[in-house]
Design a protein around this motif. Structure first.
Motif, mmCIF file in Angstrom:
data_model
loop_
_atom_site.group_PDB
_atom_site.id
_atom_site.type_symbol
_atom_site.label_atom_id
_atom_site.label_comp_id
_atom_site.label_asym_id
_atom_site.label_seq_id
_atom_site.Cartn_x
_atom_site.Cartn_y
_atom_site.Cartn_z
ATOM 1 N N SER A 33 0.250 -0.525 0.307
ATOM 2 C CA SER A 33 0.073 0.108 0.285
ATOM 3 C C SER A 33 0.496 1.307 0.091
ATOM 4 O O SER A 33 1.910 1.419 0.456
ATOM 5 N N MET A 34 0.502 2.529 -0.595
ATOM 6 C CA MET A 34 0.428 3.965 -0.652
ATOM 7 C C MET A 34 -0.113 4.587 0.197
ATOM 8 O O MET A 34 -1.253 4.448 -0.350
ATOM 9 N N ASN A 35 0.521 5.221 1.461
ATOM 10 C CA ASN A 35 -0.902 6.490 1.660
ATOM 11 C C ASN A 35 0.197 7.680 1.978
ATOM 12 O O ASN A 35 0.712 8.008 1.825
ATOM 13 N N TRP A 36 -0.807 8.587 2.873
ATOM 14 C CA TRP A 36 -0.669 9.437 3.339
ATOM 15 C C TRP A 36 -1.487 10.194 4.522
ATOM 16 O O TRP A 36 -2.162 9.170 4.878
ATOM 17 N N TYR A 37 -0.802 10.616 5.549
ATOM 18 C CA TYR A 37 -0.435 10.696 6.763
ATOM 19 C C TYR A 37 -0.493 11.599 6.811
ATOM 20 O O TYR A 37 0.252 12.894 6.215
ATOM 21 N N ARG A 38 -0.734 12.490 7.609
ATOM 22 C CA ARG A 38 -0.431 13.927 8.130
ATOM 23 C C ARG A 38 -1.050 14.296 9.833
ATOM 24 O O ARG A 38 -1.046 13.297 10.346
ATOM 25 N N GLN A 39 -0.196 14.988 10.359
ATOM 26 C CA GLN A 39 0.150 15.428 11.294
ATOM 27 C C GLN A 39 -0.409 17.257 11.624
ATOM 28 O O GLN A 39 0.739 17.724 11.779
ATOM 29 N N GLU A 46 -2.676 11.123 11.336
ATOM 30 C CA GLU A 46 -4.140 10.303 11.173
ATOM 31 C C GLU A 46 -3.673 9.583 9.688
ATOM 32 O O GLU A 46 -3.393 10.258 9.144
ATOM 33 N N LEU A 47 -4.022 8.589 9.552
ATOM 34 C CA LEU A 47 -4.163 8.055 8.355
ATOM 35 C C LEU A 47 -5.468 9.131 6.696
ATOM 36 O O LEU A 47 -6.371 9.152 7.538
ATOM 37 N N SER A 58 -9.076 4.163 -0.211
ATOM 38 C CA SER A 58 -10.006 4.643 0.714
ATOM 39 C C SER A 58 -8.962 5.685 1.693
ATOM 40 O O SER A 58 -8.138 6.664 1.809
ATOM 41 N N TYR A 59 -10.471 6.454 2.472
ATOM 42 C CA TYR A 59 -9.927 7.873 2.664
ATOM 43 C C TYR A 59 -10.632 7.578 4.077
ATOM 44 O O TYR A 59 -11.635 7.356 4.726
#
Length: 121
Positions: A33-39, A46-47, A58-59
């Motif tokens: 999987s490739m993902n973007w998280y943020r803080q 958080e994902l 998914s979002y």
């Protein structure tokens, strides 16, 4: 060595759009999987968005319908298209991949250093 670099980020007005990119370099056998998280400040990471090897996505509820995650066919780049940005989207955004470096290797998380997105009201 696997490296993830996230050029982009910056300042945008509320309601505007921004695209983040992530370039994956180094030897990796399989990406699950490739993902973007943020803080955001004073909040936990958080994902935000996921795209799997099956191409399913998914979002997070907070970005559903506004953000789109896109992966190139070669798996060496992943993008986050962000529309209708809100001040609450202000955060450091991190690129992440979950994958194996070799056939017999365990899958691991690999992270970029993050890029700051600031949405002004």
């Amino acid at each position: 060595q696997v490296q993830l670099v996230e050029p982009g980020g910056g300042l945008v007005e509320a309601g505007g759009s921004l695209t983040l990119s992530c370039v994956v370099s180094g030897s990796i056998y399989s990406i699950k999987s490739m993902n973007w998280y943020r803080q955001a400040p004073r909040k936990q990471r958080e994902l935000v968005a996921t795209i799997r090897s099956s191409n399913s996505q998914s979002y997070a509820d907070s970005v559903e319908g506004r953000f789109t995650i896109v992966r190139d066919n070669g798996n060496d780049r992943v993008y986050l298209l962000m529309n209708s940005l809100k001040p609450d989207d202000t955060a450091v955004y991190y690129c992440n991949i979950f994958g194996q470096r070799g056939l017999w290797s365990s899958a691991m998380n690999y992270w970029g250093k993050g890029t700051l997105v600031t949405v002004s009201s």
